[in-house]
Design a protein around this motif. Structure first.
Motif, PDB file in Angstrom:
ATOM      1  N   ASN A 193       5.373  20.463   0.423  1.00  0.00           N
ATOM      2  CA  ASN A 193       5.865  19.987   1.727  1.00  0.00           C
ATOM      3  C   ASN A 193       4.926  18.933   2.468  1.00  0.00           C
ATOM      4  N   ASN A 194       3.594  19.195   2.379  1.00  0.00           N
ATOM      5  CA  ASN A 194       2.687  18.490   2.987  1.00  0.00           C
ATOM      6  C   ASN A 194       2.373  17.012   2.570  1.00  0.00           C
ATOM      7  N   GLU A 195       3.191  16.376   1.577  1.00  0.00           N
ATOM      8  CA  GLU A 195       3.248  15.223   1.106  1.00  0.00           C
ATOM      9  C   GLU A 195       2.942  14.028   2.235  1.00  0.00           C
TER      10      GLU A 195
ATOM     11  N   VAL B 141       0.785  -1.122  -0.038  1.00  0.00           N
ATOM     12  CA  VAL B 141       0.068  -0.162  -0.022  1.00  0.00           C
ATOM     13  C   VAL B 141       0.719   1.145   0.025  1.00  0.00           C
ATOM     14  N   SER B 142       2.033   1.287   0.497  1.00  0.00           N
ATOM     15  CA  SER B 142       3.076   2.702   0.566  1.00  0.00           C
ATOM     16  C   SER B 142       3.218   3.058  -0.650  1.00  0.00           C
ATOM     17  N   ILE B 143       3.475   2.344  -1.599  1.00  0.00           N
ATOM     18  CA  ILE B 143       4.035   2.572  -2.877  1.00  0.00           C
ATOM     19  C   ILE B 143       2.702   3.695  -3.759  1.00  0.00           C
ATOM     20  N   PRO B 144       1.699   3.035  -3.849  1.00  0.00           N
ATOM     21  CA  PRO B 144       0.472   3.670  -4.461  1.00  0.00           C
ATOM     22  C   PRO B 144       0.037   4.936  -3.543  1.00  0.00           C
ATOM     23  N   LEU B 145       0.100   4.800  -2.256  1.00  0.00           N
ATOM     24  CA  LEU B 145      -0.274   5.968  -1.429  1.00  0.00           C
ATOM     25  C   LEU B 145       0.797   7.052  -1.425  1.00  0.00           C
ATOM     26  N   ALA B 146       2.100   6.783  -1.613  1.00  0.00           N
ATOM     27  CA  ALA B 146       3.003   7.860  -1.761  1.00  0.00           C
ATOM     28  C   ALA B 146       2.822   8.510  -3.275  1.00  0.00           C
ATOM     29  N   PHE B 147       2.297   7.580  -4.220  1.00  0.00           N
ATOM     30  CA  PHE B 147       1.968   8.007  -5.671  1.00  0.00           C
ATOM     31  C   PHE B 147       0.867   9.115  -5.632  1.00  0.00           C
ATOM     32  N   PHE B 148      -0.047   8.508  -4.982  1.00  0.00           N
ATOM     33  CA  PHE B 148      -1.145   9.487  -4.762  1.00  0.00           C
ATOM     34  C   PHE B 148      -1.076  10.779  -4.003  1.00  0.00           C
ATOM     35  N   SER B 149      -0.304  10.637  -2.898  1.00  0.00           N
ATOM     36  CA  SER B 149       0.023  11.871  -2.214  1.00  0.00           C
ATOM     37  C   SER B 149       0.908  12.733  -3.244  1.00  0.00           C
ATOM     38  N   LEU B 150       1.680  12.342  -3.979  1.00  0.00           N
ATOM     39  CA  LEU B 150       2.450  13.221  -4.671  1.00  0.00           C
ATOM     40  C   LEU B 150       1.760  13.868  -5.867  1.00  0.00           C
ATOM     41  N   ILE B 151       0.725  13.220  -6.264  1.00  0.00           N
ATOM     42  CA  ILE B 151      -0.248  13.794  -7.074  1.00  0.00           C
ATOM     43  C   ILE B 151      -0.887  15.081  -6.700  1.00  0.00           C
ATOM     44  N   ILE B 152      -1.457  14.457  -5.427  1.00  0.00           N
ATOM     45  CA  ILE B 152      -2.663  15.367  -4.821  1.00  0.00           C
ATOM     46  C   ILE B 152      -1.890  16.634  -4.158  1.00  0.00           C
ATOM     47  N   THR B 153      -0.707  16.465  -3.884  1.00  0.00           N
ATOM     48  CA  THR B 153       0.024  17.744  -3.223  1.00  0.00           C
ATOM     49  C   THR B 153       0.825  18.497  -4.364  1.00  0.00           C
ATOM     50  N   GLY B 154       1.114  17.695  -5.376  1.00  0.00           N
ATOM     51  CA  GLY B 154       2.018  18.257  -6.359  1.00  0.00           C
ATOM     52  C   GLY B 154       3.466  18.610  -5.901  1.00  0.00           C
ATOM     53  N   GLY B 155       3.899  17.625  -4.969  1.00  0.00           N
ATOM     54  CA  GLY B 155       5.310  17.718  -4.736  1.00  0.00           C
ATOM     55  C   GLY B 155       5.596  18.676  -3.393  1.00  0.00           C
TER      56      GLY B 155
END
Length: 142
Positions: A36-38, A20-34
């Motif tokens: 600081n609050n990723e 789950v961590s890899i997809p969650l990190a990917f979605f977080s990157l998309i949501i935050t646009g990279g």
């Protein structure tokens, strides 16, 4: 049903973390646009995963399903509801935090040493982790 012990529960947790961590990190990157609050977004998504998936998937997370174990309520053996999972994750998390992790160690010892394999968060929520009956049938026939 047979209670799930320490090692199978740790295995399921590790599988959840890895898968789950890899997809969650990917979605977080998309949501935050990279921005600081990723990490905060990843933490929120992870919390929602552990809270909601067992409710909609009959007590399973991906790791638990792979390991053939599930969360169920002790009183009627039904799947956990949202309140049960809130107690299990949020309230227990607060207790574990307030005890500076000592509660986590005690919970691990409880799962390893108690006959019913229930931890602190299981007692708070009225749950237990058991082997899935379908998996038990498969293991007995092999």
């Amino acid at each position: 049903m047979e209670s799930a012990g320490f090692w199978i529960r740790i295995g399921a947790t590790l599988l959840d973390a890895i898968i789950v961590s890899i997809p969650l990190a990917f979605f977080s990157l998309i949501i935050t646009g990279g921005e600081n609050n990723e990490e905060l977004v990843t933490d929120i998504l992870s919390f929602l995963y552990s809270l909601l998936l067992p409710v909609v998937w009959g007590g399973y997370t991906i790791g638990k399903r792979i390991c053939g174990i599930k969360i169920r309520r002790v009183d009627d053996h039904s799947s956990p509801g949202i309140v049960t999972m809130l107690l299990r994750n949020l309230v227990a998390g607060v207790i574990y935090g307030l005890t500076f992790g000592i509660g986590v160690i005690i919970s691990a010892l409880m799962v390893g040493l108690r006959e019913d394999k229930r931890s602190i968060h299981d007692f708070i929520a009225g749950t237990e982790v058991v082997f899935d009956s379908v998996d038990m049938i498969t293991r007995k026939h092999n």
